[in-house]
Design an enzyme around this catalytic site. Structure first.
Site, PDB file in Angstrom:
ATOM      1  N   ASN A 216      -4.403   8.700   2.702  1.00  0.00           N
ATOM      2  CA  ASN A 216      -4.961   7.448   3.216  1.00  0.00           C
ATOM      3  C   ASN A 216      -4.457   7.102   4.607  1.00  0.00           C
ATOM      4  O   ASN A 216      -5.228   7.019   5.552  1.00  0.00           O
ATOM      5  CB  ASN A 216      -4.639   6.294   2.271  1.00  0.00           C
ATOM      6  CG  ASN A 216      -5.753   6.011   1.293  1.00  0.00           C
ATOM      7  OD1 ASN A 216      -6.767   6.694   1.273  1.00  0.00           O
ATOM      8  ND2 ASN A 216      -5.567   4.996   0.471  1.00  0.00           N
TER       9      ASN A 216
ATOM     10  N   LEU B 114      -8.782  -1.214   6.574  1.00  0.00           N
ATOM     11  CA  LEU B 114      -9.902  -2.150   6.477  1.00  0.00           C
ATOM     12  C   LEU B 114      -9.388  -3.585   6.380  1.00  0.00           C
ATOM     13  O   LEU B 114      -9.915  -4.498   7.038  1.00  0.00           O
ATOM     14  CB  LEU B 114     -10.758  -1.820   5.254  1.00  0.00           C
ATOM     15  CG  LEU B 114     -11.931  -2.753   4.982  1.00  0.00           C
ATOM     16  CD1 LEU B 114     -12.990  -2.606   6.062  1.00  0.00           C
ATOM     17  CD2 LEU B 114     -12.538  -2.495   3.613  1.00  0.00           C
TER      18      LEU B 114
ATOM     19  N   ARG C 254      -1.508   9.663  -6.026  1.00  0.00           N
ATOM     20  CA  ARG C 254      -0.374  10.430  -6.524  1.00  0.00           C
ATOM     21  C   ARG C 254      -0.769  11.891  -6.738  1.00  0.00           C
ATOM     22  O   ARG C 254      -0.028  12.811  -6.372  1.00  0.00           O
ATOM     23  CB  ARG C 254       0.149   9.839  -7.842  1.00  0.00           C
ATOM     24  CG  ARG C 254       1.408  10.562  -8.295  1.00  0.00           C
ATOM     25  CD  ARG C 254       1.795  10.301  -9.719  1.00  0.00           C
ATOM     26  NE  ARG C 254       2.997  11.074 -10.034  1.00  0.00           N
ATOM     27  CZ  ARG C 254       3.397  11.377 -11.256  1.00  0.00           C
ATOM     28  NH1 ARG C 254       2.704  10.950 -12.308  1.00  0.00           N
ATOM     29  NH2 ARG C 254       4.481  12.100 -11.454  1.00  0.00           N
TER      30      ARG C 254
ATOM     31  N   ASP D 193      -7.211   4.240  -7.982  1.00  0.00           N
ATOM     32  CA  ASP D 193      -7.037   4.946  -6.717  1.00  0.00           C
ATOM     33  C   ASP D 193      -5.577   5.302  -6.462  1.00  0.00           C
ATOM     34  O   ASP D 193      -5.282   6.323  -5.848  1.00  0.00           O
ATOM     35  CB  ASP D 193      -7.574   4.095  -5.568  1.00  0.00           C
ATOM     36  CG  ASP D 193      -9.094   3.999  -5.582  1.00  0.00           C
ATOM     37  OD1 ASP D 193      -9.726   4.777  -6.320  1.00  0.00           O
ATOM     38  OD2 ASP D 193      -9.646   3.152  -4.861  1.00  0.00           O
TER      39      ASP D 193
END
Length: 286
Positions: free
Chosen positions: A138, A183, A65, A60
């Site tokens: 993210n 999370l 990247r 991931d």
């Protein structure tokens, strides 16, 4: 078609597979270019504007990247998993050539992932202020610094004051980032179709602070306390936001980015299968 390969250079199997994939793509009539090894050339920039497809070979982190290289341009990305988690990647090495065959024929599912546009403001020792814009797929995070001091900051959403918090920091994540740092800090898992932001305090020094969701049009504003100054860091997708030496973080604004990341995968159910596999330990039988 011109294809950009983004391998994890620290994994020999990923690099050797990229070489094999390069030959296969040549046979399909594609032009191939490689992203450089960022450890050897940390300041070198890549222009993907003439590419029609990006292939990430790694975990991931490698896909993140690739997302930073693509930015808001909406060039499609395929992730081949050579990492430990593989939550964002769409295929295993054994499935690589079939997945690429389907991609070149336009048969893969298109998953649009909302991004973040971040503006961080720093103040130099002479009082001048400097701003830096960052991209994230993210999340954006404010984190306490190396001294370990608790930090104090206020949070507002689109001009509406929410609270002043003390703790280890604060995370603003996309739905994609909801399965990452957010999370781990206690935030919810959010479907990729959600285009707002998830806001999660990190170890707040109160039992009242809770995670909350925003709309896609909101702007989250985080302002560091002047009354309780403490050294802190700003991170976009885990990368330290570049700032002048000696400057201190003042505030940051976070909003939805002007373009999405386009991930190619097998189906609209790929996300839920990954949730089941990664977080509940269930094998996918289909």
């Amino acid at each position: 078609m011109k294809v950009l390969l983004v391998p994890n250079y620290s994994r020999e199997v990923a690099v050797s597979s990229a070489h094999m994939l390069e030959e296969w793509l040549f046979d399909q009539g594609c032009d191939v270019v490689w992203a450089h090894d960022k450890k050897l050339f940390p300041h070198k920039r890549i222009d993907p504007s003439d590419c029609q497809l990006v292939i990430s070979l790694g975990g991931d982190g490698t896909l993140l990247r690739a997302a930073r290289i693509v930015g808001y341009s909406e060039i499609p990305i395929i992730g081949i998993s050579y990492g430990h988690l593989g939550f964002l990647t769409s295929a295993t090495p054994d499935e690589m050539l079939q997945t690429l065959t389907d991609a070149l024929s336009g048969e893969l599912h298109v998953s649009r992932r909302a991004t973040l546009e971040i503006e961080s403001v720093y103040e130099a020792p002479d009082g001048t202020q400097y701003s830096e814009k960052s991209f994230a797929l993210n999340d954006f995070a404010v984190s306490r610094g190396g001294n370990g001091d608790m930090i104090e900051f206020s949070v507002s959403v689109s001009g509406n004051y929410i609270d002043t918090l003390r703790g280890d920091g604060f995370i603003v994540s996309t739905a994609t980032g909801s399965t990452g740092y957010a999370l781990a800090a206690g935030g919810p898992i959010v479907t990729p179709e959600f285009t707002g932001m998830s806001c999660v305090p990190i170890a707040p020094h109160t039992i009242m602070a809770r995670a909350f969701l925003t709309s896609s049009s909101d702007i989250v504003e985080i302002t560091m306390s002047r009354e309780r100054p403490a050294y802190c860091h700003f991170f976009a997708d885990g990368q330290n936001v570049v700032h002048p030496d000696g400057a201190v973080a003042i505030c940051a604004t976070v909003k939805r980015g002007p373009g999405d990341i386009i991930l190619l995968d097998r189906s609209a159910q790929s996300f839920y299968r990954s949730v089941s596999r990664v977080f509940y330990g269930k094998a996918n039988n289909s």
